[in-house]
Design a protein around this motif. Sequence first.
Motif, PDB file in Angstrom:
ATOM      1  N   THR A 121      -6.418 130.011  72.586  1.00  0.00           N
ATOM      2  CA  THR A 121      -5.739 130.118  73.872  1.00  0.00           C
ATOM      3  C   THR A 121      -6.172 131.419  74.546  1.00  0.00           C
ATOM      4  OG1 THR A 121      -3.861 131.209  72.819  1.00  0.00           O
ATOM      5  CG2 THR A 121      -3.721 128.822  73.115  1.00  0.00           C
ATOM      6  N   HIS A 144      -4.949 134.426  77.840  1.00  0.00           N
ATOM      7  CA  HIS A 144      -3.877 134.914  78.703  1.00  0.00           C
ATOM      8  C   HIS A 144      -4.406 136.021  79.610  1.00  0.00           C
ATOM      9  CE1 HIS A 144      -1.136 132.834  75.914  1.00  0.00           C
ATOM     10  NE2 HIS A 144      -1.964 133.292  74.994  1.00  0.00           N
ATOM     11  N   ASP A 150      -1.071 131.693  81.404  1.00  0.00           N
ATOM     12  CA  ASP A 150      -1.221 131.230  80.031  1.00  0.00           C
ATOM     13  C   ASP A 150      -2.117 129.995  80.042  1.00  0.00           C
ATOM     14  OD1 ASP A 150       0.549 133.188  79.122  1.00  0.00           O
ATOM     15  OD2 ASP A 150       2.296 131.860  79.286  1.00  0.00           O
ATOM     16  N   ASP A 209      -3.887 127.014  78.005  1.00  0.00           N
ATOM     17  CA  ASP A 209      -3.604 126.290  76.776  1.00  0.00           C
ATOM     18  C   ASP A 209      -4.865 126.040  75.956  1.00  0.00           C
ATOM     19  OD1 ASP A 209      -0.844 126.095  77.328  1.00  0.00           O
ATOM     20  OD2 ASP A 209      -1.203 124.397  78.661  1.00  0.00           O
ATOM     21  N   ARG A 210      -4.631 125.531  74.747  1.00  0.00           N
ATOM     22  CA  ARG A 210      -5.719 125.131  73.859  1.00  0.00           C
ATOM     23  C   ARG A 210      -6.425 123.919  74.458  1.00  0.00           C
ATOM     24  NH1 ARG A 210      -7.040 125.478  68.445  1.00  0.00           N
ATOM     25  NH2 ARG A 210      -8.029 123.600  67.594  1.00  0.00           N
ATOM     26  N   TRP A 269      -8.870 126.770  75.603  1.00  0.00           N
ATOM     27  CA  TRP A 269      -8.933 127.399  76.916  1.00  0.00           C
ATOM     28  C   TRP A 269     -10.296 127.306  77.569  1.00  0.00           C
ATOM     29  CZ3 TRP A 269     -12.250 131.332  78.128  1.00  0.00           C
ATOM     30  CH2 TRP A 269     -12.833 132.049  77.068  1.00  0.00           C
ATOM     31  N   THR A 300      -8.643 122.060  80.438  1.00  0.00           N
ATOM     32  CA  THR A 300      -7.311 122.145  79.845  1.00  0.00           C
ATOM     33  C   THR A 300      -6.285 122.449  80.921  1.00  0.00           C
ATOM     34  OG1 THR A 300      -6.059 123.145  78.019  1.00  0.00           O
ATOM     35  CG2 THR A 300      -7.480 124.626  79.275  1.00  0.00           C
ATOM     36  N   PHE A 344      -3.000 125.113  82.418  1.00  0.00           N
ATOM     37  CA  PHE A 344      -2.484 126.478  82.394  1.00  0.00           C
ATOM     38  C   PHE A 344      -1.229 126.561  83.240  1.00  0.00           C
ATOM     39  CE2 PHE A 344      -5.171 126.843  86.250  1.00  0.00           C
ATOM     40  CZ  PHE A 344      -4.313 127.494  87.115  1.00  0.00           C
TER      41      PHE A 344
END
Length: 327
Positions: free
Chosen positions: A235, A237, A246, A248-249, A251, A255, A257
Amino acid sequence: MTGLRWGILATGGIAHAFTRDLRTAGLNVTAVGSRSADSAARFAAEFGIPRVHGSYEELVSDPDVDIVYVSTPHPLHAQNAILALEHGKHVLVEKPFTLTGAEAAAVRDAAAGTGLLAMEAMWTRYLPHMIRIRELVGSGALGDLRAVFADHTQRISTDPGHRLNALELGGGALLDLGIYPISFAWDILGAPVSVTAAATLGPTGVDGEVATILAHASGALSTSISASHAAGPNTAHIVGTEARIDIDRVWYNPTSFRLVAPDGSVRESFESEVDGRGMQYQAIAAEQYVAEGRSDSEILPIDETVAIMQTLDEIRRQIGLQYPGER
């Protein structure tokens, strides 16, 4: 899109993934070249490619090829890219762009003055969620940026014969995995003014894990951890004074966020809707640049690619990682 005619140089796994996405996007793949004529023929049959070449020299000499995707092992990137440029072809070079900063500069210099595009295939930067993230950062939605965190950690084979464990092939976590979070930190925070790195070297001499702290001119910090023998969250940030993002997996793939306020409320959510793996976006960008008469990427300029490779050089110096024959 300009309808550029793509040539695929080498037929490994990443070339399959890229060509599959080119086909998904309806782009024109006209030729493939390999050191093995049989490998090139099998690749051509799989993707319906009309022109087959049993050497890289034949591929770059093909008059029906406008742009070459270079996907050979890392130590061959520079010489293969320069070969294509010398034959009048634009190049999209798989990341890492080269093995070293000096090699990256050599490719840049070979492209300079030719009017040809030389571009690193850091495909993550061209994905829709990354485009939106840069918009949010540029708008000031996060306030003053203070930190970037990202990991790229996978459990890959520990077999000494595996490419990622072969020092002579530029193996190790840094060039294959660490390039992603380090390029991401550059993208968001700009060039680092200092670099600190630590690593664990494996029995073949490559880095199995590498951690970095980059200090940037604004005073913001970025940290990364990359590993080839253990899978982490993957991930990322971005932290600012007014909000954070943030991602997400995973990244660096298409994906989702969230833009999150300091009180934890979500101000914006983004979900990726992408056909295929998403590698086509960099190819579409390359075609657009050529159509506009440009010889550099707007999203990842060649000078930045060279400077990122120089940052990786400094990380390797600190962790004691040197490739065979490197000066």
